[in-house]
Structure formats: C-alpha cells, structure tokens
Motif scaffolding. Sequence first.
Motif: not given
Length: 426
Positions: A213-215, A274-279, A284-285
Amino acid sequence: MEAPLLSSEKSDKGSERWSTYEHVGRAGLAIPTAFTAGTEVSVDEIRYAAAFSDPYPISLHAPLVGSSESQDLYPNAQVTGYPQGGYHGHLGKTADMGRQLLDEVEIRELLIDHVGHRCCWGSRPARTWNIHAVEDCNVYTGTLETFIEERETITEKEPYLGGNIDGKNEGPELGIWELDLRSEFPVLFIPHKESRTKIPHSEVIEKCSGCVGRGNFVCPTCNKDQEPGSYKENQMFPCPACHGRGLIAHRDGSDTICLKCNSKGMIPCATCGSRGLIKCETCQGGGSLLTRQVAVIRWKTLSARKVSATSGAASVPDDVFHRAKGVQLCNNQAYQCTPAFFADSYFLNQFSSEVIAERAPVLPTARVICERHTISVVPVTRVTMTHRNRSFSFYLIGTGREVYLKESYPSRFCWGLCPCLEWLKL
C-alpha cells in the motif's frame, strides 16, 4: 458394350434384400424404419435413399440462462429428422435402376484422377491392370454431439487511480449462472466459442500486495543493507569508467575528463536514480488495486463417434468414413438423446445404443444445452486390381466416390520422398 463387373446374380440377390418401410408415429413424425437386422446394405438401397434423402435437422432455439430453462425448452421427447420424401411401398418397385453399378470405365477414371493429383505416381497400373474384384463393404457411422456451456470465474486486477467503482453498494453481486448471455449465445453445435464479461457489482478496492500500500518499495541496490522500511536518499557510487578519479588516464600519460560522471568521480544509483525508492509497477504508485470478477464462458461441442465396418473395410481409418458423405438414417435432437429405434433392425438399435453409451463426460462447471444423435450409412466399394502375380486394392468411399488408396500403389517413383517434398513445399 462392356458388361458390368458385378454379376447379374449378385444384382438379383441384392433385389431380394430390399426391405419395406413402415411408418411409426413418434412426436407427430413419420419415421421410416431401418434395414433388416443382420443383412448388409446393398448399393441399390444406398442409391435409392440418396435420391430421396434431404436430412433436415430441426432447429432448436438457444435456452435462457435460468437454471431450469434448459429442461423446459428441451423436453424429454426427442426431435427427430429423417430423410424426406413421400415414399410408400416396396423400394424395388420405385427405385431408379438405371445407374446401379460402377462399370470398369468409371472405376478407372476415378483412380486415374486420384493418381494424377499425386506427385511421382504413374498412371499405367490404373489404365492397364485388370480389375480382379469389386465388392461392397458398406459402413455405418454413428455420432453423438453434446453441445455444452461452461462457465468459470477469474479475478482481474488493475491499478486504482481514483474514481467511482461498481461495487456492492450499487447492488447485489450476481452469480455466474445468473448472467443473461442471450446476446452472446452462438449457433448450436459450433465447435468452440469463448466470451468474457464482467460480473456486475463485483469491483473491490484492495491494498497492493507488492508494496504493502505504499506505492513504492526500497531500492535493493543502494539500500540493501538498510533495515526493512528504512532507506537513504542521494547515495552515490564510484564511477566504473574512471574508478572515482573523474579523469580517464591514457598510455601517453595524458588525462581527459570522464564523460560518464562528468569528472565528478561518482554516479547516482542506476536502479532508482539515488532516490532510495522504486515506484511499484503493480499499482503504478497508487498503492491500491481495483479487483473485479470476470466470467469466462465457453460453448463447445463434445463428440462421441463410432464406426461399424466389415472386415473388407477394416484397414480404412475411421476418420475417412466420418468425413465421407453418406446417407443419413436418423437425426435426433433433444436435451438428452436416447438410442434411436428401428422397428425392423436389431443391429441398428444396438449400434445406436453403443454410440449413446460412449457419451463424452461433462465437467461439473458446465451444463448440457442440447444433444444430436445421427446414424448414417456410407457406401464403400473395394476394388482389387491385378497384373501377373502382383495386386493392390483401393476403396471408393461415400456418395461422392472419393478414392482412398494406401501406400501400396505399385507405380511410385519417389522412394517415399513425397511427404518430405510436401513438407518442404517444393
């Protein structure tokens, strides 16, 4: 003028085997009975029946979708179709006796035409070899076609990006057999048709299981050592081209700016930038999925087929007889067919019962819409040709007199290479 290959004695004996037709009332129709039990159907009988036969299958309308409609629309009484024609009396008195037997010219023409369509086959045996024997070995074919409708439910999911949904708040969810699919219903006894439709009021919003559920989820490349749920941004990696120097060293001792890292010596994470997160690609986020139930409906025809052939035609595959055009002796349609009844032929009654006994099984997720039971007689003539101490046989099958010849034709010059040439399309 050449005499027929079949003797007159055989013709006289065949005329004695004509059987009378009776009319037995069933469902308001006149039903001609079949041939006498234990006797073989002669060529004369087949040709007479072909002259009068125009089998008409009674058309049945598609049933409604309710659970009990199929029983209402298809009662236990069978709908029966038989060859049409206002015939009464003895067959021998009215049958056309002008073209009963195949003469030598017709047999050779049929064989020469068949050989002419085969690569590397010579026509000399068909033209010059002696016709040693011509024998009738007619065949009965029986089929039971079961037309069924199969339904099953599958779950489809797609990213939910906002908006109204067709959920239980709009009304109760319909069962799979409560769907009205009359507009999709195909023609009876179609080989196969598949349709899909969304079940009304079955949409539900669920949390995405991929990202909880985080996207998005933590990058496994630059945050693989972090604790679950935590991540760091702007993590950089040494440039693999310049090894973190920002300059590219050459053999002559000179240095040039590294274009990959723009002389910085460090590059961002190739996986997440380098965002640290992947969609999350699943949602779809958005973190949510729209789930709905979809009904998959398949209409198809299950077939049970059987052949009753004499020893003279035992070497011919059953599919050849089923494809051939014959004379239809009965054509029954009902919700569930029962064995056909022939008042003067125990053999045909037993043969029909054997065909019905081989009814194809139906899955629990399907229901029977209609069945069709047919019995036909296919005229088969076996011709044997000889030359000195050599011989071969072929068959003339069906009212269309199709030639069936096994791989025993004596004049072949390809040494078995014809199938290879056809496969290579040469």
